[in-house]
Motif scaffolding. Structure first.
Motif, PDB file in Angstrom:
ATOM      1  N   LEU A   1       0.838  -1.196   0.000  1.00 47.69           N
ATOM      2  CA  LEU A   1       0.000   0.000   0.000  1.00 47.69           C
ATOM      3  C   LEU A   1       0.875   1.249   0.000  1.00 47.69           C
ATOM      4  CD1 LEU A   1      -2.809   1.225   0.062  1.00 47.69           C
ATOM      5  CD2 LEU A   1      -2.753   1.061   2.553  1.00 47.69           C
ATOM      6  N   GLN A   2       1.939   1.240   0.791  1.00 47.82           N
ATOM      7  CA  GLN A   2       2.850   2.389   0.792  1.00 47.82           C
ATOM      8  C   GLN A   2       3.484   2.585  -0.583  1.00 47.82           C
ATOM      9  OE1 GLN A   2       5.717   2.344   3.956  1.00 47.82           O
ATOM     10  NE2 GLN A   2       4.205   3.105   5.409  1.00 47.82           N
ATOM     11  N   ALA A   3       3.827   1.499  -1.244  1.00 46.94           N
ATOM     12  CA  ALA A   3       4.390   1.613  -2.597  1.00 46.94           C
ATOM     13  C   ALA A   3       3.338   2.155  -3.554  1.00 46.94           C
ATOM     14  CB  ALA A   3       4.910   0.256  -3.071  1.00 46.94           C
ATOM     15  N   GLY A   4       2.122   1.662  -3.444  1.00 48.55           N
ATOM     16  CA  GLY A   4       1.046   2.130  -4.306  1.00 48.55           C
ATOM     17  C   GLY A   4       0.738   3.603  -4.120  1.00 48.55           C
ATOM     18  N   MET A   5       0.970   4.113  -2.917  1.00 51.75           N
ATOM     19  CA  MET A   5       0.741   5.533  -2.640  1.00 51.75           C
ATOM     20  C   MET A   5       1.943   6.385  -3.023  1.00 51.75           C
ATOM     21  SD  MET A   5      -1.363   5.098   1.016  1.00 51.75           S
ATOM     22  CE  MET A   5      -0.152   6.005   1.853  1.00 51.75           C
ATOM     23  N   GLY A   6       3.027   5.730  -3.462  1.00 49.82           N
ATOM     24  CA  GLY A   6       4.208   6.462  -3.893  1.00 49.82           C
ATOM     25  C   GLY A   6       5.205   6.763  -2.786  1.00 49.82           C
ATOM     26  N   HIS A   7       4.995   6.217  -1.590  1.00 49.23           N
ATOM     27  CA  HIS A   7       5.910   6.471  -0.477  1.00 49.23           C
ATOM     28  C   HIS A   7       7.163   5.602  -0.532  1.00 49.23           C
ATOM     29  CE1 HIS A   7       3.013   9.125   1.262  1.00 49.23           C
ATOM     30  NE2 HIS A   7       2.122   8.170   1.442  1.00 49.23           N
ATOM     31  N   LEU A   8       7.075   4.482  -1.204  1.00 47.57           N
ATOM     32  CA  LEU A   8       8.200   3.559  -1.367  1.00 47.57           C
ATOM     33  C   LEU A   8       8.235   3.105  -2.813  1.00 47.57           C
ATOM     34  CD1 LEU A   8       7.676   1.036   1.601  1.00 47.57           C
ATOM     35  CD2 LEU A   8       9.397   2.830   1.486  1.00 47.57           C
ATOM     36  N   SER A   9       9.416   2.775  -3.288  1.00 49.08           N
ATOM     37  CA  SER A   9       9.495   2.106  -4.586  1.00 49.08           C
ATOM     38  C   SER A   9       9.258   0.620  -4.337  1.00 49.08           C
ATOM     39  CB  SER A   9      10.881   2.311  -5.214  1.00 49.08           C
ATOM     40  OG  SER A   9      11.854   1.551  -4.506  1.00 49.08           O
ATOM     41  N   TYR A  10       8.950  -0.117  -5.376  1.00 51.64           N
ATOM     42  CA  TYR A  10       8.738  -1.547  -5.198  1.00 51.64           C
ATOM     43  C   TYR A  10      10.041  -2.252  -4.840  1.00 51.64           C
ATOM     44  CZ  TYR A  10       3.897  -1.066  -6.251  1.00 51.64           C
ATOM     45  OH  TYR A  10       2.572  -0.713  -6.165  1.00 51.64           O
ATOM     46  N   ALA A  11      11.176  -1.710  -5.260  1.00 52.16           N
ATOM     47  CA  ALA A  11      12.470  -2.259  -4.828  1.00 52.16           C
ATOM     48  C   ALA A  11      12.641  -2.051  -3.327  1.00 52.16           C
ATOM     49  CB  ALA A  11      13.603  -1.600  -5.599  1.00 52.16           C
TER      50      ALA A  11
END
Length: 191
Positions: free
Chosen positions: A166-176
């Motif tokens: 969810l954090q990645a989807g919100m742009g807070h983290l990259s998927y890496a």
């Protein structure tokens, strides 16, 4: 990237004939192309149908919404990616193997990854159905990795994974970053 899904894979709304399965396959492939070109907000079923070479009404025969179609893309990729071989190692390493595979299914396609996060949060009944199927598949794979005796840890791993995605989807983290952080947290949790 995962291998293509067999044409006879059951769709979420109904069983498909060979020709219908090919249409659904074209729509799911077209969705990836349109998302990469247009982004999530500008993507519509109409654009996806045009890219696939089918009518908009035909697309709606198979998918109730763009969220349903995008969720189907992820579901198909997940089931097309055979569960990873689990190393003969500690449960943290085994769980991380499963979580790494799931997190990287769309990692090299940022528009699709972001769209998938948004789509899976939708309230469409067909998306609900896919969310349950996706969650069930991930739970089965994680359970194989950690074992029935670690059921409590399984729940923690699921919360860790879904929160990170969810954090990645919100742009807070990259998927890496998701993969790295999930790995660190899983080691801490299971050590």
């Amino acid at each position: 990237m995962s291998t293509p899904v067999p044409h006879n894979l059951e769709a979420t709304r109904r069983r498909l004939s060979g020709k219908q399965a090919e249409t659904v396959e074209r729509l799911t492939k077209a969705a990836v192309v349109v998302l990469a070109r247009e982004g999530y907000a500008a993507t519509t079923i109409r654009l996806i149908a045009a890219q696939a070479g089918v009518g908009t009404a035909t697309a709606y025969t198979y998918f109730s919404s763009k969220e349903h179609l995008i969720a189907e893309v992820y579901w198909r990729r997940l089931v097309a990616a055979a569960p990873p071989p689990l190393p003969d190692a500690d449960i943290a390493t085994r769980a991380i193997t499963v979580l790494r595979q799931a997190a990287t299914l769309v990692a090299d396609e940022p528009e699709l990854a972001a769209a998938m996060s948004q789509a899976l949060l939708g309230n469409d009944a067909d998306v609900d159905h896919l969310r349950l199927r996706i969650g069930g598949e991930l739970r089965t794979r994680l359970l194989d990795a950690v074992g029935q005796e670690n059921i409590e840890n399984l729940e923690y791993l699921e919360l860790l994974y879904y929160g990170a995605m969810l954090q990645a989807g919100m742009g807070h983290l990259s998927y890496a970053d998701v993969v790295d952080r999930v790995e660190r947290c899983a080691h801490r949790l299971l050590s």
